[in-house]
Design an enzyme around this catalytic site. Structure first.
Site, PDB file in Angstrom:
ATOM      1  N   HIS A 181      40.340  46.563  35.166  1.00  0.00           N
ATOM      2  CA  HIS A 181      38.964  46.303  35.613  1.00  0.00           C
ATOM      3  C   HIS A 181      39.050  45.529  36.922  1.00  0.00           C
ATOM      4  O   HIS A 181      39.488  44.375  36.951  1.00  0.00           O
ATOM      5  CB  HIS A 181      38.193  45.506  34.556  1.00  0.00           C
ATOM      6  CG  HIS A 181      37.865  46.295  33.335  1.00  0.00           C
ATOM      7  ND1 HIS A 181      37.608  45.715  32.099  1.00  0.00           N
ATOM      8  CD2 HIS A 181      37.734  47.640  33.146  1.00  0.00           C
ATOM      9  CE1 HIS A 181      37.348  46.664  31.214  1.00  0.00           C
ATOM     10  NE2 HIS A 181      37.409  47.833  31.823  1.00  0.00           N
ATOM     11  N   SER A 182      38.627  46.155  37.986  1.00  0.00           N
ATOM     12  CA  SER A 182      38.972  45.673  39.318  1.00  0.00           C
ATOM     13  C   SER A 182      38.301  44.372  39.733  1.00  0.00           C
ATOM     14  O   SER A 182      38.771  43.703  40.649  1.00  0.00           O
ATOM     15  CB  SER A 182      38.650  46.756  40.350  1.00  0.00           C
ATOM     16  OG  SER A 182      37.332  47.249  40.184  1.00  0.00           O
ATOM     17  N   GLU A 184      38.132  41.682  37.951  1.00  0.00           N
ATOM     18  CA  GLU A 184      38.705  40.566  37.200  1.00  0.00           C
ATOM     19  C   GLU A 184      39.907  39.995  37.951  1.00  0.00           C
ATOM     20  O   GLU A 184      41.055  40.064  37.504  1.00  0.00           O
ATOM     21  CB  GLU A 184      39.047  41.051  35.783  1.00  0.00           C
ATOM     22  CG  GLU A 184      37.799  41.542  35.051  1.00  0.00           C
ATOM     23  CD  GLU A 184      38.076  42.239  33.721  1.00  0.00           C
ATOM     24  OE1 GLU A 184      39.250  42.298  33.303  1.00  0.00           O
ATOM     25  OE2 GLU A 184      37.114  42.723  33.100  1.00  0.00           O
ATOM     26  N   ARG A 235      33.935  47.423  38.557  1.00  0.00           N
ATOM     27  CA  ARG A 235      34.775  47.431  37.356  1.00  0.00           C
ATOM     28  C   ARG A 235      35.605  48.704  37.207  1.00  0.00           C
ATOM     29  O   ARG A 235      36.770  48.671  36.811  1.00  0.00           O
ATOM     30  CB  ARG A 235      33.851  47.280  36.137  1.00  0.00           C
ATOM     31  CG  ARG A 235      34.459  47.482  34.772  1.00  0.00           C
ATOM     32  CD  ARG A 235      33.347  47.446  33.730  1.00  0.00           C
ATOM     33  NE  ARG A 235      33.787  47.726  32.375  1.00  0.00           N
ATOM     34  CZ  ARG A 235      34.071  46.796  31.473  1.00  0.00           C
ATOM     35  NH1 ARG A 235      34.011  45.520  31.799  1.00  0.00           N
ATOM     36  NH2 ARG A 235      34.430  47.134  30.252  1.00  0.00           N
ATOM     37  N   ASN A 252      39.395  51.241  30.650  1.00  0.00           N
ATOM     38  CA  ASN A 252      39.643  50.737  29.304  1.00  0.00           C
ATOM     39  C   ASN A 252      38.776  51.433  28.259  1.00  0.00           C
ATOM     40  O   ASN A 252      38.614  50.940  27.148  1.00  0.00           O
ATOM     41  CB  ASN A 252      39.406  49.225  29.249  1.00  0.00           C
ATOM     42  CG  ASN A 252      40.159  48.555  28.119  1.00  0.00           C
ATOM     43  OD1 ASN A 252      41.208  49.017  27.692  1.00  0.00           O
ATOM     44  ND2 ASN A 252      39.619  47.450  27.618  1.00  0.00           N
ATOM     45  N   ARG A 253      38.223  52.579  28.628  1.00  0.00           N
ATOM     46  CA  ARG A 253      37.533  53.468  27.692  1.00  0.00           C
ATOM     47  C   ARG A 253      38.067  54.898  27.806  1.00  0.00           C
ATOM     48  O   ARG A 253      37.538  55.799  27.181  1.00  0.00           O
ATOM     49  CB  ARG A 253      36.015  53.503  27.971  1.00  0.00           C
ATOM     50  CG  ARG A 253      35.326  52.158  27.966  1.00  0.00           C
ATOM     51  CD  ARG A 253      35.328  51.501  26.600  1.00  0.00           C
ATOM     52  NE  ARG A 253      34.501  50.295  26.574  1.00  0.00           N
ATOM     53  CZ  ARG A 253      34.903  49.086  26.972  1.00  0.00           C
ATOM     54  NH1 ARG A 253      36.134  48.937  27.447  1.00  0.00           N
ATOM     55  NH2 ARG A 253      34.104  48.039  26.910  1.00  0.00           N
ATOM     56  N   HIS A 304      42.912  40.713  31.033  1.00  0.00           N
ATOM     57  CA  HIS A 304      41.502  40.854  31.393  1.00  0.00           C
ATOM     58  C   HIS A 304      40.900  39.461  31.594  1.00  0.00           C
ATOM     59  O   HIS A 304      41.509  38.446  31.286  1.00  0.00           O
ATOM     60  CB  HIS A 304      40.733  41.572  30.275  1.00  0.00           C
ATOM     61  CG  HIS A 304      41.001  43.036  30.180  1.00  0.00           C
ATOM     62  ND1 HIS A 304      40.089  43.991  30.570  1.00  0.00           N
ATOM     63  CD2 HIS A 304      42.085  43.714  29.738  1.00  0.00           C
ATOM     64  CE1 HIS A 304      40.600  45.195  30.362  1.00  0.00           C
ATOM     65  NE2 HIS A 304      41.816  45.048  29.859  1.00  0.00           N
ATOM     66  N   SER A 305      39.691  39.442  32.099  1.00  0.00           N
ATOM     67  CA  SER A 305      38.875  38.223  32.098  1.00  0.00           C
ATOM     68  C   SER A 305      37.413  38.695  31.962  1.00  0.00           C
ATOM     69  O   SER A 305      37.085  39.815  32.336  1.00  0.00           O
ATOM     70  CB  SER A 305      39.051  37.434  33.392  1.00  0.00           C
ATOM     71  OG  SER A 305      38.468  38.101  34.498  1.00  0.00           O
ATOM     72  N   TYR A 306      36.579  37.898  31.358  1.00  0.00           N
ATOM     73  CA  TYR A 306      36.802  36.538  30.906  1.00  0.00           C
ATOM     74  C   TYR A 306      36.411  36.450  29.434  1.00  0.00           C
ATOM     75  O   TYR A 306      35.812  37.383  28.916  1.00  0.00           O
ATOM     76  CB  TYR A 306      35.928  35.559  31.711  1.00  0.00           C
ATOM     77  CG  TYR A 306      34.438  35.895  31.662  1.00  0.00           C
ATOM     78  CD1 TYR A 306      33.596  35.283  30.735  1.00  0.00           C
ATOM     79  CD2 TYR A 306      33.884  36.861  32.492  1.00  0.00           C
ATOM     80  CE1 TYR A 306      32.246  35.593  30.670  1.00  0.00           C
ATOM     81  CE2 TYR A 306      32.538  37.189  32.425  1.00  0.00           C
ATOM     82  CZ  TYR A 306      31.723  36.548  31.518  1.00  0.00           C
ATOM     83  OH  TYR A 306      30.393  36.881  31.435  1.00  0.00           O
ATOM     84  N   TYR A 358      31.739  43.599  19.790  1.00  0.00           N
ATOM     85  CA  TYR A 358      31.197  44.942  19.980  1.00  0.00           C
ATOM     86  C   TYR A 358      32.349  45.945  19.898  1.00  0.00           C
ATOM     87  O   TYR A 358      33.520  45.569  19.998  1.00  0.00           O
ATOM     88  CB  TYR A 358      30.429  45.084  21.298  1.00  0.00           C
ATOM     89  CG  TYR A 358      31.216  44.787  22.549  1.00  0.00           C
ATOM     90  CD1 TYR A 358      32.063  45.732  23.125  1.00  0.00           C
ATOM     91  CD2 TYR A 358      31.084  43.562  23.196  1.00  0.00           C
ATOM     92  CE1 TYR A 358      32.767  45.474  24.296  1.00  0.00           C
ATOM     93  CE2 TYR A 358      31.779  43.286  24.367  1.00  0.00           C
ATOM     94  CZ  TYR A 358      32.621  44.241  24.905  1.00  0.00           C
ATOM     95  OH  TYR A 358      33.320  43.974  26.062  1.00  0.00           O
ATOM     96  N   GLU A 381      42.259  38.015  27.251  1.00  0.00           N
ATOM     97  CA  GLU A 381      41.118  37.699  28.110  1.00  0.00           C
ATOM     98  C   GLU A 381      41.303  36.267  28.615  1.00  0.00           C
ATOM     99  O   GLU A 381      41.273  35.316  27.837  1.00  0.00           O
ATOM    100  CB  GLU A 381      39.807  37.807  27.317  1.00  0.00           C
ATOM    101  CG  GLU A 381      39.480  39.206  26.828  1.00  0.00           C
ATOM    102  CD  GLU A 381      38.682  40.014  27.841  1.00  0.00           C
ATOM    103  OE1 GLU A 381      38.328  39.441  28.904  1.00  0.00           O
ATOM    104  OE2 GLU A 381      38.407  41.194  27.568  1.00  0.00           O
TER     105      GLU A 381
END
Length: 419
Positions: A181-182, A184, A235, A252-253, A304-306, A358, A381
């Site tokens: 995810h760009s 982050e 992202r 990430n999906r 990842h974050s956050y 989720y 994260e």
């Protein structure tokens, strides 16, 4: 305003803004921290997100769970009125987003020709990260660089291999990647910091004497460049999705594990899963590489974050656990304890779907566990829990890296004891 009237107004507003996206011009944009105290207010926040007038960094899931929202300057007055009518409390955490972003991008413009000159207390553009990788291979003879493929826009997907010569049996391998995810940024920054520490300080020599490592500081290279040049919070990848106004896929999906079961089919969504699993060049090349190397890789970390979480499979279902759940959970607990000891920062261990509250299918760690058969697979994260979110100040890069390093030490010890 009566709730029914507000709902009608929202329907009209959604229709008007359906083709809109949050502006790339961040001048006078703001970040707000909002909190829904009731189920009705929670629904109000979900309705607000559907208007596309604001960008929520976490989807509203439960009451009394504060989230950060990015409010464009042209929608500040509307958002103020809407939250006031709904009696939802909020706090402006960033008054002028453009100023803060420019401060985070500021650093010396001089070329870096020596690894000792590299500044680990600021965020770096892609070309500077690539230069860091080049300098690492120049400095350390057991560090090599490998290209696993090309991105959608033709940029090399480069990783570092840290492998000291060994006359014995092949050593266990641990993989760590960042920036799927760009937006982050702290993930890559902290990853570079820990490898500076490991490679230059004698107390960490056992980590590279006993194990081999693959590290990838930037997986989503196209998106990362875009986050520096056009949209700080971008992202997704930058592939063409078949529409004229929405680009990119959530990497990430996009993995071929329960793909599309709990992600968005909407091309404009930040969690769009694409037309088919493995559609994205970046993900496809990484799946191929991991498949080829899976016999040697004993642990896999994606940063990842956050949220400050240590997550293990599964992401696609809340009450579905792997046969290795006990080991995965206990190692996450041990990593969390070590990370806490550094700066008393709490990283919560949890099953993926429960940790983030989720479902998210097609995720990295589910594929790594199910298809690559790597038991010790985690999404970490990093900082923080919602004070700054994706806008983590540069002065927190090193403390975040120090916490991460403590967790990686625990992981490395566990892998050595097991293998």
């Amino acid at each position: 305003m009566e709730k029914s009237l507000r709902s009608i107004f929202l329907v009209i507003l959604i229709a008007i803004s359906a083709q809109a996206t949050v502006t790339n011009s961040l001048e006078r944009n703001q970040i707000w921290r909002v909190n829904a105290a009731t189920d009705d207010q929670l629904q109000d926040l979900k309705d607000l997100q559907n208007t596309k007038t604001v960008e929520m960094w976490r989807y509203p899931q439960k009451v009394n769970e504060p989230i950060l929202i990015h409010v464009p300057s042209e929608h500040i007055k509307f958002s103020e009125n809407y939250l006031s009518d709904a009696n939802i409390t909020y706090k402006v955490t960033v008054e002028n987003l453009d100023d803060v972003i420019n401060q985070q991008k500021f650093r010396s413009k001089r070329a870096i020709t020596n690894l000792d000159e590299f500044d680990y207390t600021v965020y770096h553009r892609l070309e500077e990260i690539q230069e860091w990788m080049n300098l690492m291979t120049d400095r350390f003879p057991f560090v090599s660089q490998q290209q696993i493929g090309l991105s959608y826009e033709g940029r090399p997907l480069n990783m570092l291999k840290i492998q000291k010569p060994s006359s014995g049996a092949p050593k266990p391998i641990i993989w760590i990647d960042a920036l799927i995810h760009s937006g982050e940024w702290v993930t890559s920054a902290s990853l570079m910091f820990i490898w500076k520490e490991i490679l230059t300080k004698p107390q960490y020599s056992w980590i590279i004497d006993s194990l081999d490592w693959y590290i990838m500081p930037v997986l989503n290279v196209d998106g990362y460049v875009y986050s520096w040049t056009f949209n700080r919070f971008w992202r997704k990848t930058r592939s063409i999705t078949g529409t004229s106004f929405c680009q990119g896929v959530d990497g990430n999906r996009n993995w071929d594990s329960h793909w599309s079961e709990a992600s968005s089919p909407n091309t404009c969504s930040s969690t769009y899963h694409a037309a088919f699993a493995g559609s994205e060049s970046e993900i496809r090349h990484l799946m191929r590489f991991i498949t080829e190397q899976k016999e040697g890789i004993k642990a896999f970390i994606t940063l990842h974050s956050y949220s400050q979480l240590i997550l293990y499979p599964y992401c696609y279902a809340r009450n579905t656990y792997t046969p290795d759940h006990d080991e995965q959970h206990q190692l996450a607990v041990n990593m969390s304890k070590a990370m806490y000891e550094v700066h008393q920062t709490v990283y919560t261990p949890a099953q993926g779907a429960k940790g983030l509250n989720y479902l998210w299918s097609g995720c990295t760690i589910d594929w790594i566990y199910d298809k690559a058969n790597i038991t010790l697979t985690y999404t970490i994260e990093l900082r923080d829990k919602g004070t700054y979110g994706f806008m983590l100040p540069p002065e927190q890069i090193v403390p975040t890296g120090e916490e991460l390093l403590a967790g990686i030490e625990v992981l490395a010890t566990h892998v050595l004891n097991k293998h």
